[in-house]
Design an enzyme around this catalytic site. Structure first.
Site, PDB file in Angstrom:
ATOM      1  CG  ASP A 128       4.206  10.655  28.441  1.00 25.51           C
ATOM      2  OD1 ASP A 128       3.124   9.866  28.882  1.00 25.51           O
ATOM      3  OD2 ASP A 128       4.719  11.448  27.877  1.00 25.51           O
ATOM      4  CG  ASP A 177      12.016  13.626  30.024  1.00 26.02           C
ATOM      5  OD1 ASP A 177      11.119  14.260  31.412  1.00 26.02           O
ATOM      6  OD2 ASP A 177      11.104  13.191  28.828  1.00 26.02           O
TER       7      ASP A 177
END
Lengths: 379, 379
Positions: free
Chosen positions: A95, A274
């Site tokens: 990320d 996720d």
């Protein structure tokens, strides 16, 4: 090496669920998929061997914010990237650090340029910009890297949500530009996924989805959900985004969620998920099983010598008993955290694998409708 | 099923080191051996699968004091004993709890009858006697069970050490009597090892060794050493005990120790060792390797991408790098504790396996003299 590609294999006739295959330079990912979170380069309490051979994870996450602070890009570059550093040779996604800056860092200040923040570890000052976040993700070397975005809280005023979305779009263009000017560092291709924002406003979400789609990236992500809004609202906005994102690219719903959130997300057309939930809740003694949810610290399990989950074929879930795992939690043994984390990840990977099978078989939607209340039960 | 037997295979021509095989109802143990400590029924931070397949532990320990408090004998009996409870199907040894009563429990009082103590967990009051400690160990169901003894501190006055040793001998006779009156609970044979005491007084150690030898047990233990006395003194008294204990029974030096303590102990005729050091020091970032001792938290390892220990063939020790493990320690990741514990146990089991090979080959003593300074080096 080649850019990420996605092959759509089947679409469910009774929902928007899809089965597909993502191909990266570190191997293929069969979707829908759940990606275990390896914050600082380690999926907490699980070894790389267990993750690969028992959980059978196909891709894991790393967090740019955490990896930037520790071990830092210098060490990661010296290692030859995160894959070499932690020994995980399958795909990795990182990320962008935007979410952590706003959820973890002490004191942060947002400007057009980027985000100024102080480390939650030592208070040191740092600046994240779309450009240096791309550079940091180049150094980390994940197969899929995320655009730098602002994730507004829930609820947000319309004016703020709009301003924030527009900033995220401008930042996206800067990310794309920076990436185009910098080469892959380790000989394989890194693929940028842009992120839809727009809080809980339909016109903004639609506009953002269309803007993101127009960038023609290898895959697209939906951010800013599962941040405190009601579950039904999360589903509504997930659906809206999916409808406005291209069908021939993988869709990633960030930070979601419970097992039933994942099944509903799949039904809406999401391919990738996720969440820290399986590992974090596992460390607190909450187990997700094929029969429902267990608080393993409960006295009722003290003499229950049945396997943690007989519905799974994974060794950890079958070898250890509820009574033994409860004992380990009560006695504060580290092995408790290891077994619970492993089991919950086993369950999450089983869940998406089953979902895929049912999509392929054409009966996903009825199976999903049966499973959701079943998995929610408190045992 | 059959009582424990010991076959002496080789005796080193240049030291008192021996290689042998212990046979129990749960399988064989090749000596000299190191036994990982599984205090509360779990070797801390290591799974039973890893212990069996990677560390290749042949026997593990459990602690009567800890298992009696948690999960308690009721749960252990319902499970069918500790092997069934934790899934470890190879031999188990339990200590008698005497040492923990004196090192861990709050407020304890020693009488001829036994030891009155308060739990370190909740302050609850309990009494250990030779009789109920045998009963508890019957419920736990280890293959080798230890006599209830008093372990005097170092230094102890002669009069105290003598009184304590005599009490330990009377308690031993009560243990033997109790065991003879109670059957094995789970269909396999449990074997009592008595414990030599006598502090650091030669006449007491000799008298105690002779008394213990006269009980004709399946194996014999040396207690009350490695409690703060100088290393040379520990070796001197270990030698004295070994010389006065029968050669045709395994000898167990309790709670020892560093890798070099173990090699010296083997040279003096010891066959079995246990210690929390590999796991406890591992959790603090201290690694024992084939090249010497490492403090993995040290900055010097930050960019050292060599394997933790290339001298070992075990996966954990070869797969993970020093830089990655250091990062995990600095970032307070649970995986740090797992890897360090696994590695140190890999090393300890490698060490005793190598020792055995060299005893068989007849060159143990020269190998040992080379290894001791080598293993002590700080890297």
């Amino acid at each position: 090496m080649a850019a990420l590609s996605f092959r759509l294999e089947t679409t469910d006739p009774h929902s928007a669920a899809r089965a597909g295959t993502i191909t990266t330079d570190h191997g293929v990912i069969q979707t829908p998929i759940f990606m275990p979170v390896g914050t600082v380069g380690s999926v907490k309490a699980v070894t790389q061997q267990q993750l690969k051979h028992e959980v059978q994870a196909q891709i894991i996450l790393g967090n740019t914010y955490h990896l930037y602070l520790r071990p830092g890009t210098e060490v990661l570059e010296a290692a030859g990237g995160l894959h070499r550093f932690n020994g995980w040779d399958r795909p990795i996604l990182t990320d962008s650090g935007g979410y952590q800056v706003f959820s973890l860092a002490e004191k942060r200040k947002l400007t057009e340029e980027g985000a100024l923040f102080q480390s939650h570890i030592d208070g040191s000052r740092h600046m994240f910009t779309p450009e240096n976040v791309m550079d940091i993700q180049r150094s980390i070397g994940a197969d899929i890297i995320m655009a730098f975005d602002e994730c507004p809280p829930y609820p947000s005023e319309y004016a703020y949500a709009r301003k924030s979305m527009e900033l995220t779009h401008r930042w996206l263009d800067r990310c794309i530009k920076r990436l185009s000017e910098t080469p892959d560092k380790y000989g394989y291709t890194q693929n940028l996924f842009p992120i839809v924002q727009g809080s809980t406003y339909k016109d903004l979400r639609k506009a953002s989805s269309e803007y993101i789609a127009s960038r023609n990236a290898a895959g697209n992500a939906i951010g800013g959900l599962s941040v405190g809004e009601p579950e039904e609202m999360m589903y509504e906005f997930t659906a809206l985004c999916c409808e406005n994102l291209p069908a021939d690219k993988p869709r990633y719903l960030m930070g979601v969620g419970t097992p039933w959130n994942i099944l509903e997300g799949i039904a809406l057309g999401v391919d990738m998920f996720d969440c820290v939930m399986p590992t974090r809740n596992g460390r607190n003694g909450m187990l997700f099983t094929t029969q429902g949810v267990i608080n393993i610290r409960n006295k009722k399990w003290a003499s229950d010598f049945s396997a943690i989950d007989e519905g799974l074929s994974n060794e950890t879930s079958r070898f250890y008993t509820k009574a033994y795992l409860r004992h380990l939690f009560v006695a504060n043994e580290i092995l408790a955290l290891q077994i619970a984390s492993m089991h919950n990840l086993n369950f999450y990977l089983w869940l998406v694998t089953e979902a895929r099978k049912h999509i392929m078989a054409g009966d996903f939607n009825s199976w999903k409708n049966e499973m959701v209340p079943h998995l929610k039960q408190r045992l």
